[in-house]
Design a protein around this motif. Structure first.
Motif, short mmCIF file in Angstrom:
data_model
loop_
_atom_site.label_atom_id
_atom_site.label_comp_id
_atom_site.label_asym_id
_atom_site.label_seq_id
_atom_site.Cartn_x
_atom_site.Cartn_y
_atom_site.Cartn_z
N ILE A 1 44.53 45.74 28.66
CA ILE A 1 45.06 46.92 29.35
C ILE A 1 44.07 47.38 30.42
N ARG A 2 44.58 47.51 31.64
CA ARG A 2 43.75 47.90 32.78
C ARG A 2 42.59 46.94 33.00
N VAL A 3 42.80 45.68 32.76
CA VAL A 3 41.74 44.68 32.90
C VAL A 3 42.15 43.60 33.90
N LEU A 4 43.40 43.15 33.84
CA LEU A 4 43.87 42.13 34.78
C LEU A 4 43.60 42.59 36.22
N HIS A 5 43.70 43.89 36.39
CA HIS A 5 43.36 44.60 37.61
C HIS A 5 42.04 44.13 38.25
N HIS A 6 41.11 43.62 37.41
CA HIS A 6 39.80 43.19 37.93
C HIS A 6 39.64 41.67 37.93
N MET A 7 40.74 40.93 37.77
CA MET A 7 40.66 39.49 37.61
C MET A 7 40.95 38.77 38.93
N ALA A 8 39.91 38.11 39.46
CA ALA A 8 40.08 37.35 40.69
C ALA A 8 40.91 36.10 40.43
N ASP A 9 40.88 35.58 39.21
CA ASP A 9 41.67 34.40 38.86
C ASP A 9 42.47 34.71 37.60
N ALA A 10 43.54 35.45 37.78
CA ALA A 10 44.34 35.91 36.63
C ALA A 10 44.91 34.76 35.80
N LEU B 1 44.44 34.24 31.74
CA LEU B 1 45.59 34.23 30.83
C LEU B 1 45.63 32.94 30.01
N ARG B 2 45.19 31.83 30.63
CA ARG B 2 45.16 30.56 29.90
C ARG B 2 44.15 30.61 28.74
N GLN B 3 42.99 31.24 28.99
CA GLN B 3 42.00 31.39 27.91
C GLN B 3 42.59 32.18 26.74
N ILE B 4 43.32 33.23 27.09
CA ILE B 4 43.90 34.10 26.05
C ILE B 4 44.95 33.32 25.26
N LYS B 5 45.79 32.58 25.97
CA LYS B 5 46.82 31.77 25.31
C LYS B 5 46.17 30.84 24.29
N ASN B 6 45.06 30.20 24.68
CA ASN B 6 44.41 29.21 23.79
C ASN B 6 43.95 29.82 22.47
N VAL B 7 43.46 31.05 22.51
CA VAL B 7 42.91 31.62 21.28
C VAL B 7 43.98 32.32 20.44
N PRO C 1 48.67 38.17 44.64
CA PRO C 1 47.99 39.43 44.34
C PRO C 1 47.39 40.04 45.61
N VAL C 2 47.20 41.35 45.61
CA VAL C 2 46.52 41.99 46.74
C VAL C 2 45.22 42.61 46.22
N GLU C 3 44.14 42.30 46.94
CA GLU C 3 42.83 42.87 46.58
C GLU C 3 42.59 44.04 47.52
N PHE C 4 42.86 45.26 47.04
CA PHE C 4 42.79 46.41 47.95
C PHE C 4 41.39 46.99 48.04
N VAL C 5 40.58 46.80 47.01
CA VAL C 5 39.15 47.09 47.03
C VAL C 5 38.51 45.87 46.37
N GLU C 6 37.25 45.59 46.65
CA GLU C 6 36.64 44.41 46.07
C GLU C 6 36.80 44.39 44.54
N LEU C 7 37.30 43.29 44.03
CA LEU C 7 37.55 43.08 42.60
C LEU C 7 38.52 44.09 41.97
N ASN C 8 39.45 44.58 42.79
CA ASN C 8 40.55 45.41 42.29
C ASN C 8 41.86 44.83 42.82
N ASN D 1 55.89 34.80 35.73
CA ASN D 1 55.85 33.35 35.92
C ASN D 1 54.64 32.73 35.25
N TRP D 2 53.47 33.37 35.42
CA TRP D 2 52.24 32.82 34.80
C TRP D 2 52.40 32.76 33.29
#
Ligand SMILES: [Zn+2]
Length: 305
Positions: free
Chosen positions: A115-124, A128-134, A171-178, A188-189
């Motif tokens: 929650i409120r974390v994907l917001h900071h993911m440059a490679d979402a 998500l793939r890491q999360i799926k694996n575990v 995705p749109v990066e409106f501020v660095e790493l946001n 889709n992902w």
């Protein structure tokens, strides 16, 4: 620093985010609407929950139906604040780690939230793939993301006050790493990774300065909680929650282990035999050492010899 071609991480180390943003920042409305959404999406009970980007543990007690919760954040100081709030017990396992290099064996968790974390993911998609694996087969993953297709962005774009289009999938990066994401892109992902989307809720319908100032929070929360259900049909709010279920695998693929040590794998070599040396865990394959100090497992960087 050993980054292993990991994307950059947004680090809240030393941040007073909990106090400045949540406790004193007029975010009561957002906090209460999130509590309602989580109640609607979470199973009543569960075995092992992974809370990704837990911060200072604002949401953690909302997962109390799970036997055990792994409270994960990249920042150690955020985890220390979470410890102060939740205490040290068998119920909570505190882990400092990078979402792109999760230190857990496959098929482990029957619940996960981000929650409120994907917001900071440059490679979402990578995260998500890491999360799926575990996640175990049939496991429930609750994902919140910031929505680029929100009404304010649409209006600004149509009025020519904003260059980027809210209608396109990237995705749109409106501020660095946001980053803000298009709801279709996130769906889709998740689908490509074999998740099925069970429910979508929209939140923060009334995240507008003057409303928050002049209308009592309880009233805004009440109306938001009704409008959340419209997320099934359209998503135009700044915040969206998705409940995704990991596809069922063939029987026997789910690993069940009671010992906390058995949850972990070495994030560098992937070896799952870690040896408990009291102050650290040692990987039997690559011999790297991962610190365990004051109740926090630290898998960000190995201890230097
Ligand atoms: Zn290793």
């Amino acid at each position: 620093m050993d980054t292993k071609n990991s994307p950059p991480v947004c680090n809240y180390e030393g941040s007073d985010y909990q106090t400045s943003f949540w406790d004193q920042g007029g975010r009561q409305y957002e906090d209460r609407t999130e509590a309602i959404a989580l109640k609607r999406l979470l199973p009543k009970s569960g075995r092992l929950m992974l809370e990704l980007g837990a911060g200072a543990g604002r949401n953690t007690s909302r997962y109390a139906g799970f036997d055990r919760i792994v409270v994960l954040d990249y920042s150690r100081t955020q985890l220390e604040q979470a410890q102060e709030r939740l205490g040290q017990s068998d119920k909570y396992i505190y882990v400092a780690a990078d979402v792109y290099r999760l230190p857990f064996i496959d098929d482990l968790f029957d619940g996960a939230t981000m929650i409120r974390v994907l917001h900071h993911m440059a490679d979402a998609p990578k995260a998500l793939r890491q999360i799926k694996n575990v996640m175990a087969s049939g496991g429930i993953f609750i994902l919140e993301f910031a929505n680029k297709l929100n009404l304010k962005a649409i209006l600004r774009y149509l009025l020519g006050r904003q260059k980027w289009s809210p209608f396109t999938l990237e995705p749109v990066e409106f501020v660095e790493l946001n980053f803000d994401f298009h709801p279709d892109a996130v769906q889709n992902w998740l689908k490509e990774l074999g998740f099925s989307i069970e429910r979508i809720l929209t939140l923060s319908h009334f995240r507008v300065g003057f409303l928050k100032r002049f209308v009592p929070t309880g009233i805004l929360v009440f109306f938001d909680s009704i409008f959340q259900w419209t997320g099934a049909w359209w998503q135009y709010t700044p915040s969206v929650f998705m409940k995704a279920v990991r596809a069922k695998q063939e029987a026997g693929s789910v690993k069940r282990t009671l010992s906390v040590l058995g949850y972990f794998k070495c994030p560098d070599c992937g070896g799952s035999a870690l040896v408990d040396k009291t102050d650290y865990l040692e990987c039997s394959s690559c011999k790297k050492r991962w610190e365990f100090k004051e109740g926090i497992y630290d898998f960000r960087e190995p201890i230097k010899n």
